[in-house]
Motif scaffolding. Structure first.
Motif, PDB file in Angstrom:
ATOM      1  N   PHE A 138      74.215  77.636  53.113  1.00 39.73           N
ATOM      2  CA  PHE A 138      73.916  76.896  51.894  1.00 39.73           C
ATOM      3  C   PHE A 138      72.416  76.664  51.736  1.00 39.73           C
ATOM      4  O   PHE A 138      71.717  76.375  52.699  1.00 39.73           O
ATOM      5  N   ILE A 139      71.963  76.774  50.506  1.00 38.66           N
ATOM      6  CA  ILE A 139      70.590  76.428  50.171  1.00 38.66           C
ATOM      7  C   ILE A 139      70.629  75.245  49.203  1.00 38.66           C
ATOM      8  O   ILE A 139      71.532  75.136  48.360  1.00 38.66           O
ATOM      9  N   SER A 140      69.682  74.333  49.331  1.00 39.13           N
ATOM     10  CA  SER A 140      69.638  73.173  48.439  1.00 39.13           C
ATOM     11  C   SER A 140      68.975  73.551  47.121  1.00 39.13           C
ATOM     12  O   SER A 140      68.194  74.507  47.041  1.00 39.13           O
ATOM     13  N   PRO A 174      66.903  87.268  40.701  1.00 36.14           N
ATOM     14  CA  PRO A 174      68.145  87.700  41.335  1.00 36.14           C
ATOM     15  C   PRO A 174      68.291  87.010  42.695  1.00 36.14           C
ATOM     16  O   PRO A 174      67.336  86.950  43.479  1.00 36.14           O
ATOM     17  N   LEU A 175      69.478  86.513  42.981  1.00 38.95           N
ATOM     18  CA  LEU A 175      69.714  85.749  44.201  1.00 38.95           C
ATOM     19  C   LEU A 175      70.373  86.629  45.253  1.00 38.95           C
ATOM     20  O   LEU A 175      71.507  87.091  45.077  1.00 38.95           O
ATOM     21  N   THR A 197      74.037  82.009  51.056  1.00 40.14           N
ATOM     22  CA  THR A 197      74.758  82.711  49.991  1.00 40.14           C
ATOM     23  C   THR A 197      75.391  81.739  48.996  1.00 40.14           C
ATOM     24  O   THR A 197      75.918  82.168  47.979  1.00 40.14           O
ATOM     25  N   SER A 198      75.329  80.433  49.279  1.00 41.06           N
ATOM     26  CA  SER A 198      76.041  79.463  48.459  1.00 41.06           C
ATOM     27  C   SER A 198      75.222  78.187  48.272  1.00 41.06           C
ATOM     28  O   SER A 198      74.209  77.971  48.942  1.00 41.06           O
ATOM     29  N   ILE A 199      75.691  77.351  47.339  1.00 39.11           N
ATOM     30  CA  ILE A 199      75.113  76.034  47.075  1.00 39.11           C
ATOM     31  C   ILE A 199      76.251  75.025  47.046  1.00 39.11           C
ATOM     32  O   ILE A 199      77.333  75.318  46.529  1.00 39.11           O
ATOM     33  N   LYS A 200      76.024  73.850  47.617  1.00 39.74           N
ATOM     34  CA  LYS A 200      77.044  72.795  47.564  1.00 39.74           C
ATOM     35  C   LYS A 200      76.417  71.520  46.997  1.00 39.74           C
ATOM     36  O   LYS A 200      75.226  71.281  47.146  1.00 39.74           O
ATOM     37  N   VAL A 254      76.714  82.025  45.237  1.00 42.36           N
ATOM     38  CA  VAL A 254      75.746  82.487  44.242  1.00 42.36           C
ATOM     39  C   VAL A 254      75.115  83.828  44.589  1.00 42.36           C
ATOM     40  O   VAL A 254      74.313  84.353  43.807  1.00 42.36           O
ATOM     41  N   GLU A 255      75.451  84.410  45.731  1.00 37.88           N
ATOM     42  CA  GLU A 255      74.882  85.707  46.096  1.00 37.88           C
ATOM     43  C   GLU A 255      75.254  86.740  45.033  1.00 37.88           C
ATOM     44  O   GLU A 255      76.419  86.869  44.644  1.00 37.88           O
TER      45      GLU A 255
END
Length: 512
Positions: A35-37, A51-52, A61-64, A120-121
């Protein structure tokens, strides 16, 4: 000595051989977070499509985060799931940031307080119609983890949003003590775009014509909670605020008219503070102090370790009182209280410009005299310039009790000192509704009548350099009692030859 050197070299060789022979599994291994903030992601965005990829996101690969968008009343941007999160940033940095995810109609199935994970990848971060959002995310990329999480709301003025749009866009904010501009007609409703002004800037409140509350009658003033989207940049930046439902507005009474407003102060004059400090005020109407008296208090909390149980009347080294009972002032005129020296920048080997020609309503040697009514002992430091919070307050009349509400008040300085206790009983320095303080907490909608309570923590800084006058500026409406433009501090560096125009020119002003 030679033997010592020999042993050192031998030990170094042994350590080198041992290190070179360490097995791979002797090392501590770490795995990048999935996860990235939002805080870290937004630092990568440079106002062009991004582009992510996992490589770009450091393996993530994700955000929470926690959902703040709410479609139930029909007033949320179509297809956008909006959530906010934060991470430990250190050094007192507030890392709360928001993000919108364009997932289509399924966005309406999520509620404020839902905890979600979003893959979000392969998606793209971009602006669409001014709204920063991640596109190319399918509804199946969203996983709801739980519900009922606490949703954080930030109390912030429009000036701060415009100054740092990336901090506040796509987050939940409350803009306090704002009014519609122009004033709405008696039958005006929420539907459409209506401009509000909180004294620090403007925002456009947008309500869809199909929203449940679109046809409700608006009230002229209050606190507005919603999600801001900032379009444009620089002087062209514009805040669009979307209230999520009718409850996101809360009516509050704006400041009452004060005949006297605080417009500046001198906390660190040349040659020492004693008998050289002064406070500048602006009259909003004609005043004869003999028939309409006022009281002015200062608070200096240097070294304070006990809560001021009597508030502004605590006295001793904590507060000092001036009674304004003689003299006159005209509407729009500056006047002063302070020491008897009446110099613009104190005195040392060179005495600074004499400003005794200004309108001094009270001047006394506070280094040898106690404050009015015995409140405050003689002091060489009337206006603090230490690390503790300090303040100035104006009251109607001279009979002031711990429960009396001031007409105007400002605090400045550092964050130190003991100045408030939630009790019971609740004690401290009372505030009033001004450009910086409010008696109703915009987040909880509960009373907050003291400095330090709730959101009443704003304070001005010390001047940027010693021997500088703190000019507060701002524009005050002498008819309604509200700040058209909130006060902001300008440090005016003074010299022994500075003139009165330097502290009065382009200062606080009146309209109406």
């Amino acid at each position: 000595m030679k033997n010592t050197l020999k042993y050192i070299l031998l030990l170094t060789a042994i350590v080198g051989i041992w290190t070179g022979c360490k097995r791979d599994d002797d090392y501590v291994k770490s795995t990048p977070s999935d996860f990235i903030s939002n805080f870290d992601l937004k630092k990568l965005y440079k106002e062009s499509d991004l582009p992510l990829t996992a490589t770009l996101l450091g393996g993530a690969t994700s955000i929470k985060g926690v959902v703040i968008s709410d479609f139930r009343a029909g007033n949320s941007p179509a297809g956008l799931l909006i959530m906010q999160n934060s991470r430990m940033a250190g050094n007192g940095i507030d890392s709360l940031r928001g993000m919108a995810f364009n997932i289509g109609s399924d966005a309406s199935t999520y509620l404020p307080g839902d905890s979600v994970h979003i893959k979000v990848e392969g998606a793209t971060l971009k602006r669409v119609n001014g709204i920063l959002q991640i596109v190319g995310v399918s509804s199946t990329s969203v996983t709801k983890i739980s519900s009922g999480k606490a949703v954080r709301t930030q109390a912030v003025n429009t000036g701060k949003i415009l100054a740092n749009p990336s901090f506040y866009e796509n987050t939940l904010v409350t803009i306090s003590s704002a009014l519609y501009d122009p004033e709405p007609d008696a039958d005006a409703t929420y539907a459409g775009d209506r401009v509000i002004d909180d004294g620090f800037g403007k925002a456009t409140v947008h309500t869809e014509s199909t929203a449940d509350f679109a046809n409700m009658q608006v009230l002229p003033t209050g606190n507005f909670t919603g999600i801001p989207f900032v379009t444009g940049s620089g002087v062209s930046a514009k805040i669009n605020l979307w209230l999520r439902d009718a409850d996101d507005f809360f009516f509050v009474v704006l400041p009452k008219l004060s005949p006297i407003i605080i417009s500046g102060y001198m906390v660190d004059p040349n040659g020492g503070d004693g008998n050289n400090e002064y406070i500048q005020f602006l009259a909003t109407r004609d005043i004869n102090f003999a028939t309409t008296p006022f009281a002015v208090y200062t608070t200096n909390n240097a070294g304070a370790s006990v809560t001021p149980a009597l508030g502004w009347n605590t006295g001793g080294s904590r507060t000092y009182k001036f009674n304004l009972t003689s003299g006159t002032v005209s509407k729009g005129e500056y006047f002063y209280i302070g020491g008897t020296n009446k110099n613009i920048n104190g005195s040392s080997s060179t005495v600074s410009t004499d400003i005794s020609s200004a309108n001094w309503i009270v001047s006394l040697d506070y280094t040898s005299l106690d404050g009015a009514d015995g409140i405050g002992t003689k002091t060489s430091n009337l206006l603090a310039n230490s690390g503790n919070v300090a303040g100035i307050a104006v009251f109607a009349g001279t009979n002031v009790t711990p429960s009396t509400v001031p007409l105007d008040v400002i605090f400045y300085g550092g964050a130190g000192g003991v100045f408030y206790s939630a009790g019971p009983p609740e004690v401290g320095y009372r505030i009033t509704n001004t450009d910086y303080y409010g008696t109703i907490n915009p987040l909880t909608r509960l009373p907050q009548n003291f400095y330090g309570a709730g959101t009443n923590k704003n304070r001005l800084t010390f001047p940027s350099a010693s021997t500088s006058f703190s000019k507060l500026g701002g524009v005050y409406d002498a008819t309604s009692g509200r700040w058209v433009t909130g006060r902001t501090l300008t440090s005016v560096k003074l010299s022994p030859t500075s003139q009165l125009i330097e502290i009065e020119g382009e200062g606080t002003s009146l309209v109406n």
